[in-house]
Design a protein around this motif. Structure first.
Motif, PDB file in Angstrom:
ATOM      1  N   GLU A  21       0.822  -1.206   0.000  1.00 34.76           N
ATOM      2  CA  GLU A  21       0.000   0.000   0.000  1.00 34.76           C
ATOM      3  C   GLU A  21       0.858   1.259   0.000  1.00 34.76           C
ATOM      4  N   GLU A  22       0.349   2.290  -0.692  1.00 34.06           N
ATOM      5  CA  GLU A  22       1.062   3.560  -0.762  1.00 34.06           C
ATOM      6  C   GLU A  22       1.056   4.259   0.597  1.00 34.06           C
ATOM      7  N   ALA A  23       2.186   4.836   0.976  1.00 27.22           N
ATOM      8  CA  ALA A  23       2.252   5.630   2.202  1.00 27.22           C
ATOM      9  C   ALA A  23       1.756   7.046   1.954  1.00 27.22           C
ATOM     10  N   GLN A  24       1.906   7.508   0.724  1.00 27.31           N
ATOM     11  CA  GLN A  24       1.431   8.836   0.376  1.00 27.31           C
ATOM     12  C   GLN A  24       0.901   8.827  -1.058  1.00 27.31           C
TER      13      GLN A  24
ATOM     14  N   TYR B  30      -8.391   4.744   4.942  1.00 27.29           N
ATOM     15  CA  TYR B  30      -6.920   4.795   5.022  1.00 27.29           C
ATOM     16  C   TYR B  30      -6.504   6.026   5.831  1.00 27.29           C
TER      17      TYR B  30
ATOM     18  N   ILE C 258      -4.245   1.392  -3.067  1.00 30.89           N
ATOM     19  CA  ILE C 258      -5.133   2.473  -2.640  1.00 30.89           C
ATOM     20  C   ILE C 258      -5.660   3.227  -3.854  1.00 30.89           C
TER      21      ILE C 258
ATOM     22  N   LEU D  50      -2.879   7.488   5.512  1.00 27.42           N
ATOM     23  CA  LEU D  50      -2.382   7.930   4.207  1.00 27.42           C
ATOM     24  C   LEU D  50      -2.063   9.418   4.221  1.00 27.42           C
ATOM     25  N   SER D  51      -0.895   9.782   3.725  1.00 31.73           N
ATOM     26  CA  SER D  51      -0.534  11.186   3.526  1.00 31.73           C
ATOM     27  C   SER D  51      -1.022  11.601   2.139  1.00 31.73           C
ATOM     28  N   LEU D  52      -1.974  12.535   2.082  1.00 29.82           N
ATOM     29  CA  LEU D  52      -2.651  12.875   0.827  1.00 29.82           C
ATOM     30  C   LEU D  52      -2.401  14.329   0.448  1.00 29.82           C
TER      31      LEU D  52
END
Length: 302
Positions: free
Chosen positions: A91-94, A120, A282, A123-125
């Motif tokens: 999974e993406e962290a950001q 999530y 994600i 998650l950094s978005l």
């Protein structure tokens, strides 16, 4: 069959750059290496790809026919590599998402972002809002991982697009415009009045502008600005339904309807990614959520 992906890549480079020497400079190879690779590819495929009798080699009929196939093979390899990389990463962290400004306050988009925050939370978005050309360019330049946009004609470049919905559009005009007072309006009437159209933000020469339906045309890079000028009687336009119904415009715009005009063309909502980067889990979840929520809103199926 013993041809290689490297040979196909050099074949594409030679075709796009117009000469073996230019392709060699682009690939950082010696020209002799490129020439040998093309010659071996021709032997493996049993056909001549370039006519070398001219000053600069030009594609033969066989070369022209096989060039799209070579591009398709390389594109699929890029997707395979990207998919493997995303599986390895997990999974993406950001995530950086670029969103077309025409989709601001669009319920399916806002509801998807709300669901993203809940599912999530770590998650950094980052959200970037811009015009259609901005969104595509940000993704292509790797500034954004995923783009959500109203589709316009654009060159394929390095992007893969996934259509998630079709939105209805309407012929509209300001309530005080001369066309608003007429009945049985046809294309011949539209030609006599200024048309407001979307202007591409893409680099010059990258994609042709759409052909206007009127002899007078103003181009804008925002659907919302287009709607505002229409309310002021400065022209007619084809607008997505949700923008024509936006509260500041709703009471000041009139929908033009007649058998002669028919239904205005729909506009696609699509997500775009770089083909060689792919989507993580994600981003794939988000794309599926967008499609489902547009379906629930009643958007037409793509």
């Amino acid at each position: 069959m013993h041809w290689t992906l490297d040979q196909l890549t050099l074949f594409i480079a030679c075709a796009e750059r117009g000469s073996f020497s230019a392709a060699a400079r682009h690939a950082g190879r010696a020209q002799s290496v490129v020439s040998t690779a093309i010659a071996n590819l021709e032997l493996d495929l049993d056909c001549e790809l370039f006519d070398r009798s001219t000053r600069s080699p030009t594609l033969t009929a066989a070369g022209q026919a096989l060039l799209p196939e070579a591009r398709a093979v390389i594109a699929q390899c890029q997707r395979l590599t990207a998919r493997a990389e995303t599986l390895a990463r997990g999974e993406e962290a950001q995530l950086v998402i670029a969103i077309d400004e025409a989709l601001v306050e669009m319920p399916p988009v806002d509801a998807t972002l709300e669901a993203l925050a809940e599912r999530y939370p770590a998650l950094s978005l980052t959200l970037l809002y811009g015009g259609e050309g901005d969104v595509a360019n940000w993704v292509e330049e790797r500034t954004a991982n995923l783009g959500i946009m109203l589709s316009q004609d654009h060159s394929p470049g390095e992007l893969d697009a996934t259509r998630i919905a079709l939105l209805r559009q309407h012929w509209i005009v300001g309530s005080r415009h001369a066309l608003a007072q007429q009945s049985n309006i046809g294309p011949q009437h539209l030609m006599q009045h200024r048309q407001l159209m979307i202007a591409s933000r893409r680099r010059p020469g990258q994609t042709p502008e759409s052909t206007p339906q009127s002899t007078h045309c103003w181009r804008l890079n925002s659907f919302y600005s287009m709607a505002e000028l229409a309310t002021r009687g400065l022209g007619w336009a084809i607008l997505p339904e949700h923008i024509a119904h936006y509260p500041p415009f709703r009471q000041r715009l009139v929908r033009l309807t007649s058998d002669a005009l028919g239904q205005a063309p729909s506009i696609e909502v699509e997500t775009v990614i770089r083909r060689d980067t792919g989507q993580g889990p994600i981003a794939r979840w988000l794309t599926a959520q967008l499609r489902e929520r547009f379906r629930e809103m009643g958007a037409q199926k793509p």
